[in-house]
Design a protein around this motif. Structure first.
Motif, PDB file in Angstrom:
ATOM      1  N   LYS A  35       0.967  -1.292   0.025  1.00  0.00           N
ATOM      2  CA  LYS A  35       0.050   0.029  -0.088  1.00  0.00           C
ATOM      3  C   LYS A  35       0.886   1.383  -0.196  1.00  0.00           C
ATOM      4  O   LYS A  35       2.020   0.958   0.536  1.00  0.00           O
ATOM      5  CB  LYS A  35      -0.867   0.228   1.311  1.00  0.00           C
ATOM      6  N   PRO A  36       0.361   2.667  -0.463  1.00  0.00           N
ATOM      7  CA  PRO A  36       1.106   3.466  -0.354  1.00  0.00           C
ATOM      8  C   PRO A  36       1.458   3.869   1.223  1.00  0.00           C
ATOM      9  O   PRO A  36       0.545   3.268   1.918  1.00  0.00           O
ATOM     10  CB  PRO A  36       0.037   4.798  -1.033  1.00  0.00           C
ATOM     11  N   VAL A  37       2.577   4.298   1.608  1.00  0.00           N
ATOM     12  CA  VAL A  37       2.756   4.474   2.848  1.00  0.00           C
ATOM     13  C   VAL A  37       2.515   5.846   3.271  1.00  0.00           C
ATOM     14  O   VAL A  37       2.682   6.690   2.962  1.00  0.00           O
ATOM     15  CB  VAL A  37       4.211   4.235   3.189  1.00  0.00           C
ATOM     16  N   PRO A  38       1.783   5.728   4.560  1.00  0.00           N
ATOM     17  CA  PRO A  38       1.111   7.264   4.904  1.00  0.00           C
ATOM     18  C   PRO A  38       2.263   8.151   5.630  1.00  0.00           C
ATOM     19  O   PRO A  38       3.316   7.406   6.044  1.00  0.00           O
ATOM     20  CB  PRO A  38       0.274   6.813   6.127  1.00  0.00           C
ATOM     21  N   VAL A  39       2.400   9.152   5.284  1.00  0.00           N
ATOM     22  CA  VAL A  39       3.281  10.150   5.634  1.00  0.00           C
ATOM     23  C   VAL A  39       2.596  11.070   6.956  1.00  0.00           C
ATOM     24  O   VAL A  39       1.975  12.052   6.665  1.00  0.00           O
ATOM     25  CB  VAL A  39       3.766  11.306   4.373  1.00  0.00           C
TER      26      VAL A  39
ATOM     27  N   ARG B 183      -7.493   3.304  -9.082  1.00  0.00           N
ATOM     28  CA  ARG B 183      -6.600   4.316  -9.416  1.00  0.00           C
ATOM     29  C   ARG B 183      -5.257   4.547  -8.722  1.00  0.00           C
ATOM     30  O   ARG B 183      -4.331   5.154  -9.170  1.00  0.00           O
ATOM     31  CB  ARG B 183      -7.099   5.962  -9.394  1.00  0.00           C
TER      32      ARG B 183
ATOM     33  N   ARG C 180      -1.697   3.076  -7.893  1.00  0.00           N
ATOM     34  CA  ARG C 180      -1.099   2.226  -8.795  1.00  0.00           C
ATOM     35  C   ARG C 180      -0.721   0.867  -7.962  1.00  0.00           C
ATOM     36  O   ARG C 180      -0.641  -0.050  -8.445  1.00  0.00           O
ATOM     37  CB  ARG C 180       0.306   2.963  -9.370  1.00  0.00           C
ATOM     38  N   LEU C 181      -0.217   1.396  -6.782  1.00  0.00           N
ATOM     39  CA  LEU C 181       0.516   0.292  -5.991  1.00  0.00           C
ATOM     40  C   LEU C 181      -0.678  -0.938  -5.641  1.00  0.00           C
ATOM     41  O   LEU C 181      -0.362  -1.973  -5.303  1.00  0.00           O
ATOM     42  CB  LEU C 181       0.881   0.766  -4.712  1.00  0.00           C
TER      43      LEU C 181
ATOM     44  N   ASN D   9      -1.528   9.391  -7.384  1.00  0.00           N
ATOM     45  CA  ASN D   9      -2.057   8.148  -7.393  1.00  0.00           C
ATOM     46  C   ASN D   9      -1.006   6.995  -7.547  1.00  0.00           C
ATOM     47  O   ASN D   9      -1.182   5.975  -7.597  1.00  0.00           O
ATOM     48  CB  ASN D   9      -3.310   8.062  -7.983  1.00  0.00           C
ATOM     49  N   ALA D  10       0.064   7.540  -8.320  1.00  0.00           N
ATOM     50  CA  ALA D  10       1.276   6.627  -8.700  1.00  0.00           C
ATOM     51  C   ALA D  10       2.368   6.658  -7.798  1.00  0.00           C
ATOM     52  O   ALA D  10       3.343   5.902  -8.091  1.00  0.00           O
ATOM     53  CB  ALA D  10       1.938   7.314 -10.125  1.00  0.00           C
ATOM     54  N   LEU D  11       2.129   7.545  -6.816  1.00  0.00           N
ATOM     55  CA  LEU D  11       3.250   7.458  -5.745  1.00  0.00           C
ATOM     56  C   LEU D  11       3.282   6.030  -4.703  1.00  0.00           C
ATOM     57  O   LEU D  11       2.187   5.667  -4.486  1.00  0.00           O
ATOM     58  CB  LEU D  11       3.251   8.677  -4.869  1.00  0.00           C
ATOM     59  N   ALA D  12       4.525   6.055  -4.119  1.00  0.00           N
ATOM     60  CA  ALA D  12       4.282   4.865  -2.984  1.00  0.00           C
ATOM     61  C   ALA D  12       4.109   5.595  -1.731  1.00  0.00           C
ATOM     62  O   ALA D  12       4.179   4.782  -0.854  1.00  0.00           O
ATOM     63  CB  ALA D  12       5.648   4.301  -3.102  1.00  0.00           C
ATOM     64  N   VAL D  13       3.904   6.713  -1.616  1.00  0.00           N
ATOM     65  CA  VAL D  13       3.611   7.345  -0.347  1.00  0.00           C
ATOM     66  C   VAL D  13       2.153   8.299  -0.458  1.00  0.00           C
ATOM     67  O   VAL D  13       1.875   8.365  -1.419  1.00  0.00           O
ATOM     68  CB  VAL D  13       4.519   8.569   0.216  1.00  0.00           C
ATOM     69  N   ALA D  14       1.814   8.350   0.765  1.00  0.00           N
ATOM     70  CA  ALA D  14       0.341   9.049   0.994  1.00  0.00           C
ATOM     71  C   ALA D  14       0.443  10.002   1.946  1.00  0.00           C
ATOM     72  O   ALA D  14       0.290   9.968   3.292  1.00  0.00           O
ATOM     73  CB  ALA D  14      -0.679   8.164   1.482  1.00  0.00           C
ATOM     74  N   PRO D  15       0.708  11.324   1.421  1.00  0.00           N
ATOM     75  CA  PRO D  15       0.827  12.252   2.439  1.00  0.00           C
ATOM     76  C   PRO D  15      -0.526  13.174   2.360  1.00  0.00           C
ATOM     77  O   PRO D  15      -1.413  13.122   1.652  1.00  0.00           O
ATOM     78  CB  PRO D  15       1.736  13.412   1.525  1.00  0.00           C
ATOM     79  N   GLY D  16      -0.470  14.239   3.408  1.00  0.00           N
ATOM     80  CA  GLY D  16      -1.697  15.222   3.685  1.00  0.00           C
ATOM     81  C   GLY D  16      -3.083  14.167   3.868  1.00  0.00           C
ATOM     82  O   GLY D  16      -2.814  13.220   4.547  1.00  0.00           O
TER      83      GLY D  16
ATOM     84  N   GLN E 278      -3.343  10.393   3.483  1.00  0.00           N
ATOM     85  CA  GLN E 278      -2.738   9.347   4.371  1.00  0.00           C
ATOM     86  C   GLN E 278      -3.993   8.504   4.984  1.00  0.00           C
ATOM     87  O   GLN E 278      -3.734   7.404   5.481  1.00  0.00           O
ATOM     88  CB  GLN E 278      -1.884   9.976   5.392  1.00  0.00           C
TER      89      GLN E 278
ATOM     90  N   THR F 103      -6.854   7.632   3.313  1.00  0.00           N
ATOM     91  CA  THR F 103      -7.756   7.211   2.202  1.00  0.00           C
ATOM     92  C   THR F 103      -6.797   6.177   1.395  1.00  0.00           C
ATOM     93  O   THR F 103      -7.302   5.066   0.946  1.00  0.00           O
ATOM     94  CB  THR F 103      -8.422   8.128   1.387  1.00  0.00           C
ATOM     95  N   MET F 104      -5.823   6.786   0.591  1.00  0.00           N
ATOM     96  CA  MET F 104      -5.050   6.399  -0.335  1.00  0.00           C
ATOM     97  C   MET F 104      -4.502   4.621  -0.257  1.00  0.00           C
ATOM     98  O   MET F 104      -4.702   3.971  -1.022  1.00  0.00           O
ATOM     99  CB  MET F 104      -4.063   7.293  -1.027  1.00  0.00           C
ATOM    100  N   PRO F 105      -3.860   4.343   1.145  1.00  0.00           N
ATOM    101  CA  PRO F 105      -3.378   3.213   1.599  1.00  0.00           C
ATOM    102  C   PRO F 105      -4.568   2.068   1.224  1.00  0.00           C
ATOM    103  O   PRO F 105      -4.474   1.069   0.880  1.00  0.00           O
ATOM    104  CB  PRO F 105      -2.818   3.415   2.972  1.00  0.00           C
TER     105      PRO F 105
END
Lengths: 136, 442
Positions: free
Chosen positions: A3-7, A73, A75-76, B177-184, B187, B189-191
């Motif tokens: 999963k995208p890693v939360p920042v 949408r 990608r990961l 949406n193509a990134l490996a991180v979820a900022p702002g 964080q 929702t996107m994961p």
């Protein structure tokens, strides 16, 4: 599931620090005795900013609904399609809702109404995430 | 340095319950409307750019009203022109750069619009003194704003325009949406993949199906009828480019996007523009077209209690929309002849139908209603525009259809029942703007 890693940012850092300790916390407004998630700078009910605190949760919730994502949408996540996105409501306060891929539950076999408990899988060497697993 | 165009103040939107009948009820009218052609994608030519189409739509609206450009004193613009990606970092096409004057924003005319860009490229608009950008990105928001502006006397002859750009590419699949991180905010929702309106809408609809013991396949008659109405709408995308009827089988067999939402529940992005010309009721009577009066408008902004809007919240929010809209106009459900609620996700529409109780439809009854005769020729001519689903994504067909129906100019789509009052609006159950139209100011 990658999963995208939360920042974490200034506001969310206490939440993610707790997740890294495998604890689930939410904001609580002491002024109006109300939980909120995701965190905000002020209480969304009484607008108080200085009475917000972090409190522990039971780590238990109930599934209130779901969707099965086939064309994300993000990608990961695409390699794991289709996958569940469940919404779970916290046991002690159903107004507080979290998302979950329900690890261990096959896509589209989501038992709505079932009890789930928080788990904290590692997403990166420095960050865990709060996920939920059906209690069997 | 020129003063930037103001964004509409929140005070012009009627968001509170209990405001009563609109203070300008029947004193504002729409006198003109104009559309550009539609295209699935931009072909890179200046004359089919979103900016060119916006100019064309505006000129068509003025011509429809019989108004000369120097008579126009107001211009309201929806800035956003795409729900997808910006044009940048692609270079501006040379032909486009040579054809149009530019603003500081290189997206203007390509994927955004602004008052500044339009005024630079429409020198014939010599007397515009009232200008404003909308607060949100939909024509529904612009329509209620323009009605209020004219009612308040800030402009007497006011254009409102919304353009849509659809450049090549699959939007929403790049960038953040193509990134490996979820900022702002992402964080939270996107994961989990809770990105765009799609999974959240599917979640709400799944709750709806369980609560009311219904299913996704029962939306098919509505979506099929939307396409049917769209094929009767000469301004729309399908009538112009793909004039064939969607079938129930097409609907049932298409792929899932986020189950229970499928491809045919989503409106199709297109390249086009639409404009309306609003004026005072008094002036409208001397213009070319039969005036269509505004009886009221309302707006709704719902704050979710937690991560996502649940069905309980959807129903509470849409109930408020209906209450405020009827309250503003002084009308009730049984008074409304034409009803064009938003359908950009077809899975939204039952919430509006049930909240507004058009033709007596109550909570949980919409899918039964879809199975009845909802054709324009029939006793329940629901969503006579065909909406965004039946015509391509613009979020303005609903308003155009209301105007055409009340003028008696809807052609093959003209409903066979009387068409003297109408409601249109959208987009989402959490945030929407609604307008009540009438062929009479009373």
């Amino acid at each position: 599931m990658p999963k995208p890693v939360p920042v974490p940012d200034e506001l969310s850092k206490p939440f993610w620090d707790a997740v890294n300790e495998q604890r689930l916390v939410v904001q609580h407004c002491a002024a109006c005795d109300r939980r909120q998630y995701p965190p905000e700078r002020v209480c969304t009910e009484c607008r108080s900013g200085d009475r917000l605190e972090w409190i522990p949760t039971s780590g238990r919730a109930r599934i209130i609904g779901y969707t099965v994502m086939h064309d994300s949408r993000v990608r990961l996540l695409q390699a794991d399609q289709p996958f569940n996105i469940a919404v779970v409501a916290l046991e002690e306060d159903p107004a507080i809702r979290f998302f979950s891929h329900l690890p261990g539950t096959p896509a589209d076999e989501v038992p709505v109404g079932a009890t789930v408990e928080a788990i904290f899988p590692e997403l990166s060497p420095t960050q865990r995430i709060h996920e939920w697993q059906v209690v069997r | 340095m020129a003063t930037p165009t103001p964004v509409a103040p929140a005070s012009v939107y009627r968001e509170e319950v209990g405001l009563g009948i609109w203070e300008h009820r029947g004193k504002v009218a729409v006198a003109g409307m104009g559309h550009s052609p539609t295209n699935r994608r931009w072909d890179g030519k200046p004359e089919t750019s979103m900016g060119a189409y916006a100019i064309l739509a505006i000129r068509n609206a003025m011509e429809d009203a019989g108004v000369s450009p120097d008579q126009v004193d107001g211009l309201i613009v929806v800035r956003a022109g795409t729900t997808g990606d910006a044009w940048a970092p692609r270079p501006i096409p040379e032909d486009f750069a040579q054809t149009y004057a530019h603003t500081d924003n290189i997206e203007d005319g390509l994927t955004t619009l602004s008052v500044e860009w339009l005024l630079q490229n429409m020198p014939e608009l010599t007397n515009v003194s009232c200008v404003m950008h909308t607060r949100s990105d939909c024509m529904s928001n612009a329509v209620v704003l323009t009605a209020q502006i004219v009612g308040d006397g800030l402009a007497k002859c006011c254009l409102v325009v919304k353009g849509w750009a659809n450049p090549e590419g699959r939007y929403g699949h790049g960038g953040a949406n193509a990134l490996a991180v979820a900022p702002g905010a992402s964080q939270w929702t996107m994961p989990f993949g809770m990105v765009s309106g799609i999974p959240g809408t599917a979640f709400g609809f799944e709750q709806y199906c369980r609560r009311y013991n219904t299913s996704h396949d029962r939306v098919a008659p509505f979506v099929v009828n939307q396409r049917r109405n769209g094929l009767l709408f000469p301004e729309g995308f399908y009538a112009q480019h793909e004039p064939y009827q969607l079938t129930v089988d097409d609907y049932l067999q298409t792929r899932w996007i986020s189950k229970p939402m499928s491809l045919h529940d989503c409106d199709r992005p297109i390249q086009t523009a639409g404009a309306y010309l609003f004026t005072t009721a008094e002036r409208a009577r001397d213009m070319k077209q039969r005036p269509v009066y505004i009886l009221g408008h309302s707006s709704q902004r719902w704050t979710n209690r937690s991560s996502i809007q649940t069905l309980d919240e959807i129903e509470a929010s849409t109930d408020l929309m209906a209450r405020k809209t009827y309250e503003a106009s002084g009308l009730t459900a049984k008074d409304i002849d034409v009803f064009n609620p938003y359908d950009g996700y077809a899975l939204f529409t039952q919430y509006y139908l049930e909240a507004f109780q058009w033709h007596g439809v109550r909570r949980g009854e919409a899918h039964d209603f879809y199975g009845d005769d909802i054709r324009v020729e029939g006793p329940h001519p629901f969503s006579s525009s065909g909406g965004n689903n039946g015509n391509g994504r613009t979020r303005f067909w609903m308003h155009t259809d209301c105007i055409q129906q009340l003028r008696g100019q809807a052609g093959a789509r003209q409903i066979r029942l009387k068409a003297e009052t109408a409601i249109s609006g959208g987009p989402t159950p959490g945030g929407a703007d609604w307008t009540v139209w009438s062929s009479s100011p009373d």
